[in-house]
Design a protein around this motif. Structure first.
Motif, PDB file in Angstrom:
ATOM      1  N   LEU A 103      -5.910  -1.178  19.779  1.00 53.26           N
ATOM      2  CA  LEU A 103      -6.635  -1.393  18.524  1.00 53.26           C
ATOM      3  C   LEU A 103      -6.231  -0.430  17.408  1.00 53.26           C
ATOM      4  N   PRO A 104      -6.074   0.877  17.658  1.00 55.10           N
ATOM      5  CA  PRO A 104      -5.673   1.771  16.558  1.00 55.10           C
ATOM      6  C   PRO A 104      -4.293   1.441  15.981  1.00 55.10           C
ATOM      7  N   PHE A 105      -3.413   0.899  16.797  1.00 50.42           N
ATOM      8  CA  PHE A 105      -2.072   0.579  16.306  1.00 50.42           C
ATOM      9  C   PHE A 105      -2.119  -0.596  15.333  1.00 50.42           C
ATOM     10  N   LEU A 106      -3.066  -1.504  15.534  1.00 53.64           N
ATOM     11  CA  LEU A 106      -3.250  -2.592  14.566  1.00 53.64           C
ATOM     12  C   LEU A 106      -3.735  -2.032  13.231  1.00 53.64           C
ATOM     13  N   ALA A 107      -4.615  -1.042  13.280  1.00 50.43           N
ATOM     14  CA  ALA A 107      -5.112  -0.432  12.047  1.00 50.43           C
ATOM     15  C   ALA A 107      -3.978   0.251  11.279  1.00 50.43           C
ATOM     16  N   VAL A 108      -3.082   0.917  11.981  1.00 55.19           N
ATOM     17  CA  VAL A 108      -1.940   1.563  11.316  1.00 55.19           C
ATOM     18  C   VAL A 108      -1.070   0.512  10.646  1.00 55.19           C
ATOM     19  N   TRP A 109      -0.823  -0.605  11.344  1.00 53.60           N
ATOM     20  CA  TRP A 109       0.015  -1.631  10.743  1.00 53.60           C
ATOM     21  C   TRP A 109      -0.674  -2.254   9.537  1.00 53.60           C
ATOM     22  N   PHE A 110      -1.999  -2.433   9.570  1.00 55.46           N
ATOM     23  CA  PHE A 110      -2.699  -2.998   8.410  1.00 55.46           C
ATOM     24  C   PHE A 110      -2.594  -2.078   7.199  1.00 55.46           C
ATOM     25  N   PHE A 111      -2.549  -0.771   7.404  1.00 54.74           N
ATOM     26  CA  PHE A 111      -2.326   0.143   6.283  1.00 54.74           C
ATOM     27  C   PHE A 111      -0.937  -0.076   5.691  1.00 54.74           C
ATOM     28  N   TYR A 112       0.050  -0.235   6.558  1.00 52.77           N
ATOM     29  CA  TYR A 112       1.410  -0.545   6.096  1.00 52.77           C
ATOM     30  C   TYR A 112       1.428  -1.871   5.336  1.00 52.77           C
ATOM     31  N   TYR A 113       0.702  -2.849   5.843  1.00 51.28           N
ATOM     32  CA  TYR A 113       0.630  -4.178   5.220  1.00 51.28           C
ATOM     33  C   TYR A 113       0.051  -4.084   3.804  1.00 51.28           C
ATOM     34  N   THR A 114      -1.011  -3.310   3.642  1.00 48.83           N
ATOM     35  CA  THR A 114      -1.583  -3.169   2.301  1.00 48.83           C
ATOM     36  C   THR A 114      -0.634  -2.435   1.361  1.00 48.83           C
ATOM     37  N   MET A 115       0.109  -1.478   1.894  1.00 44.27           N
ATOM     38  CA  MET A 115       1.098  -0.793   1.049  1.00 44.27           C
ATOM     39  C   MET A 115       2.182  -1.780   0.590  1.00 44.27           C
ATOM     40  N   CYS A 116       2.585  -2.679   1.472  1.00 42.89           N
ATOM     41  CA  CYS A 116       3.601  -3.664   1.099  1.00 42.89           C
ATOM     42  C   CYS A 116       3.067  -4.641   0.060  1.00 42.89           C
ATOM     43  N   LEU A 117       1.803  -5.005   0.170  1.00 44.63           N
ATOM     44  CA  LEU A 117       1.238  -5.965  -0.769  1.00 44.63           C
ATOM     45  C   LEU A 117       1.021  -5.377  -2.152  1.00 44.63           C
ATOM     46  N   PHE A 118       0.589  -4.138  -2.206  1.00 40.04           N
ATOM     47  CA  PHE A 118       0.202  -3.545  -3.478  1.00 40.04           C
ATOM     48  C   PHE A 118       1.193  -2.497  -3.951  1.00 40.04           C
ATOM     49  N   TRP A 119       2.449  -2.663  -3.603  1.00 45.24           N
ATOM     50  CA  TRP A 119       3.489  -1.746  -4.037  1.00 45.24           C
ATOM     51  C   TRP A 119       3.622  -1.834  -5.544  1.00 45.24           C
ATOM     52  N   SER A 120       3.548  -0.690  -6.203  1.00 43.72           N
ATOM     53  CA  SER A 120       3.594  -0.694  -7.659  1.00 43.72           C
ATOM     54  C   SER A 120       4.909  -0.160  -8.205  1.00 43.72           C
ATOM     55  N   GLY A 121       5.852   0.115  -7.339  1.00 43.59           N
ATOM     56  CA  GLY A 121       7.139   0.639  -7.800  1.00 43.59           C
ATOM     57  C   GLY A 121       7.963  -0.439  -8.485  1.00 43.59           C
ATOM     58  N   ASN A 122       8.917  -0.016  -9.312  1.00 36.00           N
ATOM     59  CA  ASN A 122       9.769  -0.961 -10.026  1.00 36.00           C
ATOM     60  C   ASN A 122      10.860  -1.528  -9.132  1.00 36.00           C
ATOM     61  N   GLU A 123      11.316  -0.735  -8.185  1.00 38.72           N
ATOM     62  CA  GLU A 123      12.393  -1.202  -7.327  1.00 38.72           C
ATOM     63  C   GLU A 123      11.823  -2.011  -6.178  1.00 38.72           C
ATOM     64  N   SER A 124      12.677  -2.781  -5.587  1.00 36.71           N
ATOM     65  CA  SER A 124      12.286  -3.595  -4.444  1.00 36.71           C
ATOM     66  C   SER A 124      12.092  -2.704  -3.227  1.00 36.71           C
ATOM     67  N   LEU A 125      11.195  -3.120  -2.337  1.00 36.99           N
ATOM     68  CA  LEU A 125      10.957  -2.355  -1.130  1.00 36.99           C
ATOM     69  C   LEU A 125      12.168  -2.377  -0.210  1.00 36.99           C
ATOM     70  N   ALA A 126      12.955  -3.425  -0.297  1.00 41.56           N
ATOM     71  CA  ALA A 126      14.128  -3.544   0.570  1.00 41.56           C
ATOM     72  C   ALA A 126      15.190  -2.492   0.188  1.00 41.56           C
ATOM     73  N   GLN A 127      15.134  -1.973  -1.026  1.00 44.80           N
ATOM     74  CA  GLN A 127      16.105  -0.981  -1.447  1.00 44.80           C
ATOM     75  C   GLN A 127      15.814   0.410  -0.860  1.00 44.80           C
ATOM     76  N   ILE A 128      14.620   0.568  -0.320  1.00 47.52           N
ATOM     77  CA  ILE A 128      14.276   1.830   0.309  1.00 47.52           C
ATOM     78  C   ILE A 128      14.733   1.720   1.757  1.00 47.52           C
ATOM     79  N   SER A 129      15.810   2.394   2.073  1.00 47.28           N
ATOM     80  CA  SER A 129      16.400   2.231   3.398  1.00 47.28           C
ATOM     81  C   SER A 129      15.969   3.346   4.327  1.00 47.28           C
TER      82      SER A 129
END
Length: 153
Positions: free
Chosen positions: A125-151
């Motif tokens: 269960l805690p590992f799902l919570a960690v992934w949901f935090f990552y998921y929200t970061m991906c959804l609400f990314w406010s940077g100008n560059e694409s997330l795929a450019q961050i390697s």
């Protein structure tokens, strides 16, 4: 913000990989217990056979093999998809599909808790919570560059 997101991806990957190891340990513990139980039955059968002068004895039931249920396989597939999502943070549809399956897993966990039928899978269960935090970061990314450019390094 770039560094924070990169660190989040690495930590999420490590936690989801650890969740897969937890599932593997659960399968090994359950299968090991079944194997031990079946081994004791075989030893008892052989002992009964030898003590009766090879005239009595009921054959033990056939071995059950690995003890893997559908929920364990589904959780393993979910965690593998979560690891893949770390390399595709811009694939929003893929992230949404994983989130929907993770919500189903969360409902299963909550149902397990409410029915007092807690199993070892609750450790994931805690590992799902960690992934949901990552998921929200991906959804609400406010940077100008694409997330795929961050390697990853």
């Amino acid at each position: 913000m770039k560094t924070l997101f990169l660190l989040l991806r690495i930590l999420t990957g490590l936690s989801v990989s650890f969740a897969l190891l937890v599932l593997l340990a659960i399968v090994l513990v359950r299968s090991g217990a079944v194997f031990l139980k079946e081994s004791v039955g075989v030893v008892g059968y052989v002992g009964q056979l030898f003590t009766s002068g090879f005239t009595k004895g009921n054959a033990p039931p056939p071995p059950r093999g690995w003890v893997i249920g559908v929920p364990l396989v589904a959780l393993a597939a979910l965690f593998i998809a979560m690891i893949v999502s770390l390399f595709l943070p811009d694939a929003k549809i893929f992230l949404h599909i994983i989130a929907a399956v993770a919500i189903v897993a969360l409902v299963w966990f909550v149902r397990m808790l409410l029915n007092d039928d807690v199993k070892l899978e609750i450790l994931c269960l805690p590992f799902l919570a960690v992934w949901f935090f990552y998921y929200t970061m991906c959804l609400f990314w406010s940077g100008n560059e694409s997330l795929a450019q961050i390697s990853l390094p």
